[in-house]
Design an enzyme around this catalytic site. Sequence first.
Site, PDB file in Angstrom:
ATOM      1  N   SER A 124       0.789  -1.363  -0.165  1.00 16.47           N
ATOM      2  CA  SER A 124       0.192   0.110  -0.030  1.00 16.47           C
ATOM      3  C   SER A 124       0.875   1.164   0.116  1.00 16.47           C
ATOM      4  CB  SER A 124      -0.894   0.072   1.456  1.00 16.47           C
ATOM      5  OG  SER A 124      -1.389   1.239   1.346  1.00 16.47           O
ATOM      6  N   TYR A 148      -1.967  -0.539  10.901  1.00 16.05           N
ATOM      7  CA  TYR A 148      -2.277  -1.308   9.575  1.00 16.05           C
ATOM      8  C   TYR A 148      -1.049  -1.041   8.881  1.00 16.05           C
ATOM      9  CZ  TYR A 148      -3.525  -1.784   4.713  1.00 16.05           C
ATOM     10  OH  TYR A 148      -3.634  -1.924   3.396  1.00 16.05           O
ATOM     11  N   LYS A 152       2.023  -3.676   6.922  1.00 17.41           N
ATOM     12  CA  LYS A 152       2.358  -3.571   5.573  1.00 17.41           C
ATOM     13  C   LYS A 152       3.648  -3.549   5.584  1.00 17.41           C
ATOM     14  CE  LYS A 152      -1.510  -4.444   3.565  1.00 17.41           C
ATOM     15  NZ  LYS A 152      -1.726  -5.836   3.193  1.00 17.41           N
TER      16      LYS A 152
END
Length: 338
Positions: A124, A148, A152
């Site tokens: 992302s 989050y 990643k």
Amino acid sequence: MKILVTGGTGYIGSHTCIQLIQAGYTPVIVDNLCNSKISVLPRIKRIAGHEITFIQADVRNKEAMVDILQGHDIDAVIHFAGLKAVGESVEHPLEYFDDNIHGTLTLIDAMREAMIKRLIFSSSATVYGDPASVPITEDFPTSATNPYGRSKLIVEECLTDFQKANPDWSITLLRYFNPVGSHPSGLLGEDPQGIPNNLMPFVAQVAVGRREFVSIFGNDYPTQDGTGVRDYIHVMDLADGHIAALQHVGPKAGLHVYNLGTGNGYSVLDMIHAFEKACGKTIPHQFASRRSGDIAECWADPSKAKQDLKWSAKRNLEEMTADAWRWQSTNPQGYPED
Ligand code: NAD
Ligand code: WQD
């Protein structure tokens, strides 16, 4: 070629399965259905014209994953499965680390046992944190601003170390910018559970009458109209980026990193106005204070993907909003329960 698609009943995974089939690949879906519905499958079948193999399983179950990888003669894996809501990750970081980090590590371990060495991972633009400038190239410094994003980033770092130690593996990290839109048939789309976190599903739910108005988080950013600017990319273009990675990276060993974005930045107001055009209605909106953790602007330099993968986004803002509206207006409550 058989491609294991983890998270294949989810938003990006389901659209990618369609493009995989169109390109002549055979997708095999694994999903635990924690954030998607089984009723996606007959829709994929309707578009593709035939059945697709689906296995309900959790990527954290190593034995199940080894069985699936070996039993279905898989050639490569596209790993979408994971949790993606930033706010929820702040409240429940362990769940995010478990699903996103432990899930990916378990999958890699299962692939190693099954001797499958090709992986495409859903990363992302969040790994760029608050970028010093735009557009963003792949060599920008990375950082995390929430659990989050940290999950990643940690997975990217683990995969980088793993690939170094296993130089015959081919691992591709695709850093998505802001996926929006739907399959043009209106049969597949984004179906968030509860109140949407992301802008476009929220706007679409206001347009269809499920919510009263859009709160615009901040109108005092140093951008052209004061609202946040992002690189919105049609989910079908994003899906095509995976096919391009399969075709052009192929089994080439190495660690390959690509931005998947359009290279254009649109503001929140641009997006609302474009959606108004698509649906022929006024979208009520109000300015609210900035959302914590948000950045002013973020868009990609996608030239590396263009050069190496021969891929670039083809669909414009009009198609993103028209397709999103077709999905939302024909499926106002999202997918049926079963
Ligand atoms: P999604 O929630 O629609 O799809 C994810 C799918 O994974 C769901 O169907 C869910 O049921 C499944 N899943 C979750 N944990 C699982 C597990 N342990 N085992 C098996 N299945 C599991 O999300 P999406 O928008 O399609 O995103 C796909 C991937 O792309 C995610 O990894 C996400 O972090 C990443 N990504 C998404 C965006 C975005 O804005 N949508 C942006 C950048 C990156
Ligand atoms: C876009 C713009 C908001 C909702 C997030 C994740 C990122 C990635 C994509 C997974 C911003 C504004 C939003 C609303 C608003 N996901 N907004 N009102 O924040 O760029 O990225 O999704 O990897 O990691 O952080 O996307 O759609 O939430 O916001 O004004 O109700 O819309 O402030 O400027 P974001 P978004």
